[in-house]
Design an enzyme around this catalytic site. Structure first.
Site, mmCIF file in Angstrom:
data_model
loop_
_atom_site.group_PDB
_atom_site.id
_atom_site.type_symbol
_atom_site.label_atom_id
_atom_site.label_comp_id
_atom_site.label_asym_id
_atom_site.label_seq_id
_atom_site.Cartn_x
_atom_site.Cartn_y
_atom_site.Cartn_z
ATOM 1 N N GLU A 49 5.615 -8.103 0.405
ATOM 2 C CA GLU A 49 4.901 -7.224 -0.577
ATOM 3 C C GLU A 49 4.970 -7.783 -1.943
ATOM 4 O O GLU A 49 6.075 -8.328 -2.521
ATOM 5 C CB GLU A 49 5.840 -5.901 -0.609
ATOM 6 C CG GLU A 49 5.364 -4.693 0.447
ATOM 7 C CD GLU A 49 5.889 -3.443 0.231
ATOM 8 O OE1 GLU A 49 6.795 -3.385 -0.743
ATOM 9 O OE2 GLU A 49 5.819 -2.793 1.105
ATOM 10 N N ASP A 60 9.804 3.000 -10.653
ATOM 11 C CA ASP A 60 10.545 1.768 -10.290
ATOM 12 C C ASP A 60 11.828 2.132 -11.152
ATOM 13 O O ASP A 60 11.899 2.710 -12.308
ATOM 14 C CB ASP A 60 9.993 0.601 -10.518
ATOM 15 C CG ASP A 60 8.878 0.310 -9.495
ATOM 16 O OD1 ASP A 60 9.191 0.315 -8.416
ATOM 17 O OD2 ASP A 60 7.793 -0.202 -10.136
#
Length: 267
Positions: A49, A60
């Site tokens: 990824e 995040d």
């Protein structure tokens, strides 16, 4: 056949699970990312990824936020990421999934992105902030180029959302093991097995699970319940702490330890 589909089929035949490794494209620069992709594969990663750095990465935690900042400071753009993937494909065929936020893709243009990503050799894409119910236009362009679009599910996803993801998603489903932002956690949720069983009853594509997995034991525990395990922040942290040959050695050591811990995954 799409590389993602082939990868999961092959792993199933080998009776093992996918190790999915996340790194931020362009951290600390795209030349390092280009060199890291085959290194990750050689160390045991089945799927890579690549995070598309964004200035407001709301899902995040601090580790990946800092990684995005480093990548953006190195002038990383979506166009340059695709050029890097194209260069990687000259010698490496590991499945590559782009993961990130909708804004850069929307600015790039859905049709142009699908065409350019497919031509570069990208296999899939996961857009964190794109609900499947609002993804029709993007899906039309992606599906036309066999660019597999994966979606997120969480412990709070409704039955309706699970069914929609099962109908529209391709490649795999990314199950978020915890609520909150990315980042290493101390232990795997004790309810994960039941949650995944509920999703699996409604989903036909493979299920990978991630967010917070930072040790070989955690990877093994999650892989025992899912079709694959995603390790991100703990790997990205190495890019903050190391550089050059030391970084290569630390990444190789860590990824190999994850791969060896996953049932059926020892080299």
């Amino acid at each position: 056949m799409n590389r993602l589909t082939h990868c999961f089929n092959e792993l199933k035949q080998r009776n093992t699970k996918a190790l999915v490794t996340f790194i931020t494209a362009g951290d600390p620069d795209l030349a390092t990312t280009q060199a890291m992709i085959p290194l990750l594969q050689q160390a045991g990663a089945d799927i890579i990824e690549l995070g598309m750095p964004f200035s407001d990465p709301m899902a995040d935690g601090p580790t990946i936020q800092l990684s995005s900042e480093r990548a953006l400071a190195a002038s990383t753009t979506l166009e340059r990421i695709l050029a890097m993937v194209r260069a990687v494909r000259r010698s490496c065929q590991v499945p590559i999934v782009l993961m990130g936020y909708l804004n850069p893709i929307h600015a790039y243009g859905y049709e142009r992105f699908a065409n350019d990503a497919a031509e570069a050799g990208v296999d899939g894409v996961l857009v964190v902030d794109m609900p499947p119910e609002e993804a029709e236009s993007f899906l039309n362009h992606a599906n036309a180029r066999d660019l597999q679009v994966a979606f997120l599910l969480t412990p709070t996803s409704t039955d309706s959302r699970i069914a929609t993801v099962g109908r529209l998603g391709r490649g795999f489903v990314y199950y978020v093991t915890v609520t909150g932002v990315t980042g290493a956690r101390q232990q795997v949720s004790t309810t994960l097995g039941g949650e995944l069983a509920k999703v699996r009853a409604k989903i036909s594509v493979p299920i990978v699970a991630g967010f917070g997995i930072s040790t070989p034991q955690q990877a093994a525990d999650v892989a025992a319940m899912a079709d694959g395990v995603v390790v991100g922040s703990a790997l990205v942290k190495l890019f903050q702490l190391h550089s050059g040959e030391e970084l290569r050695q630390e990444v190789t050591r860590f990824v190999a330890s994850l791969r060896q811990a996953i049932p059926g995954g020892a080299a």
